[in-house]
Design a protein around this motif. Sequence first.
Motif, short mmCIF file in Angstrom:
data_model
loop_
_atom_site.label_atom_id
_atom_site.label_comp_id
_atom_site.label_asym_id
_atom_site.label_seq_id
_atom_site.Cartn_x
_atom_site.Cartn_y
_atom_site.Cartn_z
N HIS A 145 0.80 -1.23 0.00
CA HIS A 145 0.00 0.00 0.00
C HIS A 145 0.84 1.28 0.00
O HIS A 145 0.29 2.37 -0.14
CB HIS A 145 -0.97 0.00 1.19
N ALA A 203 0.39 4.01 -2.79
CA ALA A 203 -0.60 5.09 -2.78
C ALA A 203 0.05 6.46 -2.70
O ALA A 203 -0.52 7.45 -3.14
CB ALA A 203 -1.57 4.91 -1.62
N THR A 233 0.56 7.28 -6.36
CA THR A 233 -0.72 7.42 -7.06
C THR A 233 -1.40 8.73 -6.71
O THR A 233 -1.80 9.51 -7.58
CB THR A 233 -1.67 6.26 -6.70
N VAL A 259 -10.52 11.18 -0.92
CA VAL A 259 -9.95 9.84 -0.89
C VAL A 259 -10.84 8.93 -0.06
O VAL A 259 -11.17 9.24 1.09
CB VAL A 259 -8.53 9.84 -0.30
N TRP A 296 -10.55 5.43 1.58
CA TRP A 296 -9.51 4.49 1.99
C TRP A 296 -10.21 3.24 2.50
O TRP A 296 -10.68 3.19 3.63
CB TRP A 296 -8.65 5.11 3.08
N ASP A 329 -10.03 -0.15 3.77
CA ASP A 329 -8.87 -0.84 4.33
C ASP A 329 -9.16 -1.26 5.77
O ASP A 329 -9.88 -0.57 6.50
CB ASP A 329 -7.68 0.15 4.31
N HIS A 347 -10.51 9.66 -5.28
CA HIS A 347 -9.62 8.53 -5.51
C HIS A 347 -10.01 7.39 -4.58
O HIS A 347 -10.19 7.60 -3.37
CB HIS A 347 -8.17 8.93 -5.26
N SER A 383 -8.77 4.00 -2.87
CA SER A 383 -7.60 3.18 -2.55
C SER A 383 -8.09 1.96 -1.79
O SER A 383 -8.48 2.05 -0.62
CB SER A 383 -6.60 3.99 -1.70
N ASP A 430 -7.46 -1.73 -0.30
CA ASP A 430 -6.57 -2.78 0.17
C ASP A 430 -7.40 -4.05 0.30
O ASP A 430 -8.44 -4.04 0.98
CB ASP A 430 -5.97 -2.36 1.52
N GLU A 470 -6.84 2.36 -7.04
CA GLU A 470 -5.76 1.38 -6.92
C GLU A 470 -6.26 0.21 -6.08
O GLU A 470 -7.07 0.39 -5.16
CB GLU A 470 -4.51 2.00 -6.31
#
Length: 298
Positions: free
Chosen positions: A98, A101, A104, A117, A119, A121, A221, A223, A225, A267
Amino acid sequence: MYSKRKVCIIGVPMDLGQTRRGVDMGPSAIRYAGLREKLEELNFDVKDHGNIYVSHYHELEESLKNLTAVTEVSKALAIMVDDVIQNGFFPLVLGGDHSIAIGTIAGVTKHYQNTGVIWYDAHGDLNTPKTSPSGNIHGMPLAVSMGLGHEQLTTIYERIPKIKAENIVIIGARSLDKGEKELIKEKNIKVYTMHEVDRLGMAAVITETIDYLKERVDGIHLSLDLDSLDPIDAPGVGTPVVGGLTYRESHLAMEMLAESGLIVSAEFVEVNPILDEKNKTAEAAVALIGSLFGEKLL
């Protein structure tokens, strides 16, 4: 986002942000699970830029593991993401751990004044060199993007911070270090732990997330995981935490984000084929990417 119908895949075979080997094979595993075919079935124009070069020499620097190498990869990724967006493509980045990021987000935020963002995760990834119990940079990318951390990382692509605390939503958290908890409270970062997901339901969590971000940001964005999912659904990750999000909950989240039309980059990280079961986690990643890009049963 979806009106462009153009997606560029960027692989980052990075395993330097942590110590467990194998996550560098994540991009290959996701591609092998049929990523390009999935996107083309959804009528996207797909370009694959291949993988960014990553050195596999591990070292300890200033209490941070592989600081120089992670910095160089982050810079290269930021440049590539920036270029991809300039050319009208949606950047879809595949990890790797990770820490990618950092690059990115640096590339994405060149194109937006107030980047949001999400996240997704099990972890906050909000540690700094002072609070990190391990020195692993994959536990720091969100803090770095907020301008907190080592100068080599926070100054990539100049703008500091890349994102504001009030433009972040963390979903699925269930393992936070002491320093991360303190930072979340200090910065008033919006977090939906598993407690909130269980009480509210994923539909309400995503609805609230979209409502919270859409008036304050000009692009979001994602992200993601794979350890956000429960290890039953995603066994091939380096830091699994029991009691996670279900496969179906995560599909619903991606479907609702697709409908919002607000996601401008994404991502998918931390797929570790060595720890996986018959590429199950990479296949889950591809299925979730399909939902993010508008795939529906009917």
